[in-house]
Design a protein around this motif. Structure first.
Motif, mmCIF file in Angstrom:
data_model
loop_
_atom_site.group_PDB
_atom_site.id
_atom_site.type_symbol
_atom_site.label_atom_id
_atom_site.label_comp_id
_atom_site.label_asym_id
_atom_site.label_seq_id
_atom_site.Cartn_x
_atom_site.Cartn_y
_atom_site.Cartn_z
ATOM 1 N N VAL A 58 -29.952 -56.746 -26.458
ATOM 2 C CA VAL A 58 -30.750 -57.754 -26.128
ATOM 3 C C VAL A 58 -31.404 -57.478 -24.854
ATOM 4 O O VAL A 58 -31.063 -57.588 -23.834
ATOM 5 C CB VAL A 58 -29.962 -59.191 -25.964
ATOM 6 C CG1 VAL A 58 -31.077 -60.362 -25.606
ATOM 7 C CG2 VAL A 58 -29.049 -59.537 -27.284
ATOM 8 N N LEU A 59 -32.854 -57.274 -25.123
ATOM 9 C CA LEU A 59 -33.506 -56.892 -24.079
ATOM 10 C C LEU A 59 -34.850 -57.867 -23.648
ATOM 11 O O LEU A 59 -35.303 -57.814 -22.771
ATOM 12 C CB LEU A 59 -34.216 -55.583 -24.287
ATOM 13 C CG LEU A 59 -33.281 -54.344 -24.432
ATOM 14 C CD1 LEU A 59 -34.230 -52.959 -24.728
ATOM 15 C CD2 LEU A 59 -32.732 -53.913 -23.137
ATOM 16 N N HIS A 60 -35.075 -58.552 -24.876
ATOM 17 C CA HIS A 60 -36.165 -59.514 -24.396
ATOM 18 C C HIS A 60 -35.781 -61.114 -24.990
ATOM 19 O O HIS A 60 -35.284 -61.309 -26.174
ATOM 20 C CB HIS A 60 -37.375 -59.115 -25.599
ATOM 21 C CG HIS A 60 -38.405 -59.953 -25.502
ATOM 22 N ND1 HIS A 60 -39.526 -60.402 -24.596
ATOM 23 C CD2 HIS A 60 -38.707 -61.097 -26.598
ATOM 24 C CE1 HIS A 60 -40.178 -61.440 -24.735
ATOM 25 N NE2 HIS A 60 -39.922 -61.737 -26.136
ATOM 26 N N ARG A 61 -35.585 -61.769 -24.184
ATOM 27 C CA ARG A 61 -35.356 -63.234 -24.331
ATOM 28 C C ARG A 61 -36.609 -64.115 -24.426
ATOM 29 O O ARG A 61 -37.384 -63.616 -23.448
ATOM 30 C CB ARG A 61 -34.105 -63.598 -23.367
ATOM 31 C CG ARG A 61 -32.678 -63.226 -23.589
ATOM 32 C CD ARG A 61 -31.986 -63.678 -22.589
ATOM 33 N NE ARG A 61 -30.632 -63.336 -22.902
ATOM 34 C CZ ARG A 61 -29.537 -64.065 -23.002
ATOM 35 N NH1 ARG A 61 -29.843 -65.319 -23.677
ATOM 36 N NH2 ARG A 61 -28.191 -63.734 -23.133
ATOM 37 N N GLU A 62 -36.664 -65.163 -25.170
ATOM 38 C CA GLU A 62 -37.535 -66.179 -25.182
ATOM 39 C C GLU A 62 -37.173 -67.446 -25.499
ATOM 40 O O GLU A 62 -36.348 -67.609 -26.034
ATOM 41 C CB GLU A 62 -38.901 -65.897 -25.981
ATOM 42 C CG GLU A 62 -38.646 -65.814 -27.396
ATOM 43 C CD GLU A 62 -39.849 -65.213 -28.141
ATOM 44 O OE1 GLU A 62 -40.335 -65.970 -29.179
ATOM 45 O OE2 GLU A 62 -40.722 -64.154 -27.962
ATOM 46 N N ASP A 63 -37.865 -68.452 -25.144
ATOM 47 C CA ASP A 63 -37.183 -70.113 -25.204
ATOM 48 C C ASP A 63 -37.530 -70.342 -26.693
ATOM 49 O O ASP A 63 -38.930 -69.908 -27.207
ATOM 50 C CB ASP A 63 -37.864 -71.023 -24.475
ATOM 51 C CG ASP A 63 -37.479 -72.194 -24.588
ATOM 52 O OD1 ASP A 63 -36.244 -72.507 -24.323
ATOM 53 O OD2 ASP A 63 -38.290 -73.160 -24.936
ATOM 54 N N LEU A 64 -36.664 -70.552 -27.767
ATOM 55 C CA LEU A 64 -36.887 -70.678 -28.854
ATOM 56 C C LEU A 64 -36.002 -71.674 -29.544
ATOM 57 O O LEU A 64 -34.928 -72.375 -29.013
ATOM 58 C CB LEU A 64 -36.831 -69.507 -29.790
ATOM 59 C CG LEU A 64 -35.285 -68.695 -29.789
ATOM 60 C CD1 LEU A 64 -34.337 -69.321 -30.579
ATOM 61 C CD2 LEU A 64 -35.691 -67.352 -29.920
ATOM 62 N N ASP A 65 -36.296 -72.406 -30.830
ATOM 63 C CA ASP A 65 -35.814 -73.438 -31.677
ATOM 64 C C ASP A 65 -34.840 -72.479 -32.656
ATOM 65 O O ASP A 65 -35.774 -71.881 -33.270
ATOM 66 C CB ASP A 65 -36.611 -74.515 -31.952
ATOM 67 C CG ASP A 65 -35.705 -75.600 -32.784
ATOM 68 O OD1 ASP A 65 -34.583 -75.384 -32.732
ATOM 69 O OD2 ASP A 65 -36.444 -76.545 -32.906
ATOM 70 N N LEU A 66 -33.621 -72.729 -32.646
ATOM 71 C CA LEU A 66 -32.861 -72.013 -33.562
ATOM 72 C C LEU A 66 -33.146 -72.630 -35.136
ATOM 73 O O LEU A 66 -33.099 -71.748 -36.103
ATOM 74 C CB LEU A 66 -31.545 -71.894 -33.284
ATOM 75 C CG LEU A 66 -30.920 -71.143 -32.091
ATOM 76 C CD1 LEU A 66 -29.265 -71.276 -32.032
ATOM 77 C CD2 LEU A 66 -31.157 -69.646 -32.438
ATOM 78 N N ALA A 110 -33.170 -66.887 -26.092
ATOM 79 C CA ALA A 110 -32.586 -65.669 -26.942
ATOM 80 C C ALA A 110 -33.631 -64.604 -27.386
ATOM 81 O O ALA A 110 -34.733 -64.882 -27.316
ATOM 82 C CB ALA A 110 -31.721 -66.238 -28.039
ATOM 83 N N ASP A 111 -32.973 -63.499 -27.761
ATOM 84 C CA ASP A 111 -33.805 -62.551 -28.617
ATOM 85 C C ASP A 111 -34.199 -63.111 -30.115
ATOM 86 O O ASP A 111 -33.239 -63.074 -30.722
ATOM 87 C CB ASP A 111 -33.219 -61.334 -28.698
ATOM 88 C CG ASP A 111 -33.909 -60.093 -28.878
ATOM 89 O OD1 ASP A 111 -35.021 -60.299 -29.763
ATOM 90 O OD2 ASP A 111 -33.836 -59.147 -28.419
ATOM 91 N N PRO A 112 -35.330 -63.445 -30.523
ATOM 92 C CA PRO A 112 -35.424 -63.633 -31.956
ATOM 93 C C PRO A 112 -35.315 -62.989 -32.845
ATOM 94 O O PRO A 112 -34.902 -63.107 -33.906
ATOM 95 C CB PRO A 112 -36.898 -64.226 -31.836
ATOM 96 C CG PRO A 112 -37.814 -63.539 -30.557
ATOM 97 C CD PRO A 112 -36.352 -63.417 -29.400
ATOM 98 N N THR A 113 -35.723 -61.475 -32.289
ATOM 99 C CA THR A 113 -35.349 -60.521 -33.523
ATOM 100 C C THR A 113 -34.014 -60.256 -33.711
ATOM 101 O O THR A 113 -33.617 -60.239 -34.932
ATOM 102 C CB THR A 113 -35.981 -59.185 -32.976
ATOM 103 O OG1 THR A 113 -37.289 -59.323 -32.687
ATOM 104 C CG2 THR A 113 -35.928 -57.875 -34.041
ATOM 105 N N ARG A 114 -33.066 -60.316 -32.838
ATOM 106 C CA ARG A 114 -31.390 -60.243 -32.833
ATOM 107 C C ARG A 114 -31.089 -61.418 -33.760
ATOM 108 O O ARG A 114 -30.071 -61.250 -34.466
ATOM 109 C CB ARG A 114 -31.002 -60.132 -31.617
ATOM 110 C CG ARG A 114 -31.210 -58.755 -31.021
ATOM 111 C CD ARG A 114 -31.136 -57.564 -31.815
ATOM 112 N NE ARG A 114 -31.235 -56.225 -31.344
ATOM 113 C CZ ARG A 114 -31.321 -54.937 -32.030
ATOM 114 N NH1 ARG A 114 -31.159 -55.107 -33.134
ATOM 115 N NH2 ARG A 114 -31.733 -53.952 -31.150
ATOM 116 N N ILE A 115 -31.511 -62.893 -33.462
ATOM 117 C CA ILE A 115 -31.225 -63.626 -34.194
ATOM 118 C C ILE A 115 -31.327 -63.777 -35.505
ATOM 119 O O ILE A 115 -30.520 -64.063 -36.423
ATOM 120 C CB ILE A 115 -31.786 -65.161 -33.660
ATOM 121 C CG1 ILE A 115 -31.250 -65.167 -31.872
ATOM 122 C CG2 ILE A 115 -31.227 -66.377 -34.236
ATOM 123 C CD1 ILE A 115 -29.768 -65.417 -31.706
#
Length: 392
Positions: free
Chosen positions: A235-243, A276-281
């Motif tokens: 996880v290198l990039h986190r951003e505020d997101l809605d799961l 969280a990292d949207p790509t990894r999620i």
């Protein structure tokens, strides 16, 4: 801090106590020895005095005044004994002081060895550990210091971790070799058959070979993802997101796959904001959907949920009506390439790394993966995610 640590004394405190006891013991022994020897000299001196002088000395000790003649005789004899007595007392003080210091040094060396014995055991165990035997453990000695107890526990925990890592590495190497052997054998046989003219080089044959190459590519990519997780670079990039929005997008894209598997989709996507990292999620959710499509299609139903927990963390939950997990659920996500039974083979299209990758993604977000069986049949997988800086 454990109860044993709370009871154990710090090394500095124990050392100070031992030094203080040794000093008091040395001074006490010297005082008792000199006092005894002085009394012994006084008794000998009294015996060497003439009777008149001895009577005068006794009267003086009793607080009475002897006659002049006896007192003069006592003073003359005492003046003659003073120099010899002082020398003997000084010599006795030196000898007794040295003997008490030597005895205290011997006791101190014994106590120091008792304190340092666990460190010697740790040194021997570290040498064994360095040689590659990770089964070595060190027993904590009763009454040892807090620092040594903590060091012993840390060493044993390290040895346990290394032993588990060695077992996993051995298993992974065997599993990787096993996973790669079949597609490589198929590729080699197919290409050799084409070269020998046994198989025609038509589109179907090339498509079959390409399918094996794609399988190898998936294995390599999954192994790369796990290696990134080990290096804490997943996880290198986190951003505020809605799961809820992320999961809904993945479900929309994966609906044809679910329809092909015969799974009826149900959702309960509640807003769940997290950094969280949207790509990894998306990768984790897709891996869970693929697993459900392969192993839980017989249940005919799949339910996805998202939600916000009271502690600020977020959860993604996937429930199915399939056969569920086996009894050894602990091995499902821990061991890469795990498959519960013979039917869960590479023939169904999986690499066996799906849940391991999901667990790695959850851990990279400071969370964890929960696997459980539903009371009325089926499996439930929960991904707990924590915001950056929080601890699960």
């Amino acid at each position: 801090m454990t109860l044993r640590h709370a009871r154990a004394l710090p090394l500095a405190t124990l050392t100070a106590i031992v030094i203080a006891i040794m000093l008091l013991l040395s001074v006490g022994m010297a005082y008792i020895g000199v006092t005894w020897y002085s009394a012994h000299l006084e008794e000998n001196n009294n015996r060497s005095l003439p009777p008149e002088a001895a009577d005068a000395y006794r009267l003086v000790n009793e607080g009475r005044v002897p006659d002049e003649t006896a007192l003069r005789m006592l003073v003359e004899h005492l003046d003659a004994l003073v120099a010899t007595t002082d020398f003997k007392v000084q010599l006795a003080t030196l000898v007794i002081g040295l003997l008490s210091a030597l005895l205290c040094a011997i006791i101190g060396v014994y106590l120091a060895r008792r304190i340092a014995r666990p460190l010697e055991d740790l040194t021997d165990a570290a040498d064994i550990l360095r040689s590659g035997d990770f089964s070595v453990r060190v027993a904590a000695s009763p009454g040892t210091t807090r620092e040594v107890s903590s060091l012993v526990e840390t060493f044993n925990a390290l040895a346990t971790s290394l032993e588990k890592m060695e077992e996993r590495l051995r298993f992974n190497n065997m599993a990787v070799a096993h996973e790669l052997r079949t597609p490589l054998t198929v590729l080699q046989g197919g290409m050799q058959g084409i070269l020998d003219g046994v198989f025609p080089m038509d589109r179907k044959m090339l498509a079959d070979l390409l399918l094996q190459v794609e399988g190898l590519g998936r294995i390599v990519e999954d192994l790369r993802t796990l290696s990134l997780a080990i290096g804490q670079k997943l996880v290198l990039h986190r951003e505020d997101l809605d799961l809820a929005e992320v999961v809904e997008a993945v479900l929309s894209a994966a609906r044809p796959m679910l329809d092909t598997s015969g799974l009826k989709l149900q959702t309960s996507l509640q807003p769940a904001r997290i950094s969280a990292d949207p790509t990894r999620i998306r990768q984790a959710v897709l891996a869970l959907l693929e697993n459900a499509g392969r192993y839980a299609a017989s249940g005919g139903c799949l339910r996805c949920e998202t939600g916000q927990l009271p502690d600020g963390s977020a959860i993604i939950r996937v429930l199915d009506r399939g056969p569920g997990f086996p009894e050894d659920m602990g091995a499902v996500a821990v061991n890469p390439f795990w498959r519960g039974d013979a039917s869960r083979s590479r023939a169904s299209g999986g690499t066996g790394l799906g849940l391991s990758i999901v667990q790695a993604i959850a851990v990279a977000h400071g969370g964890h993966l929960n696997l459980s069986n539903r009371p009325d049949g089926g499996a439930m997988v929960e991904i707990h995610l924590y915001a950056e800086g929080e601890v699960s």
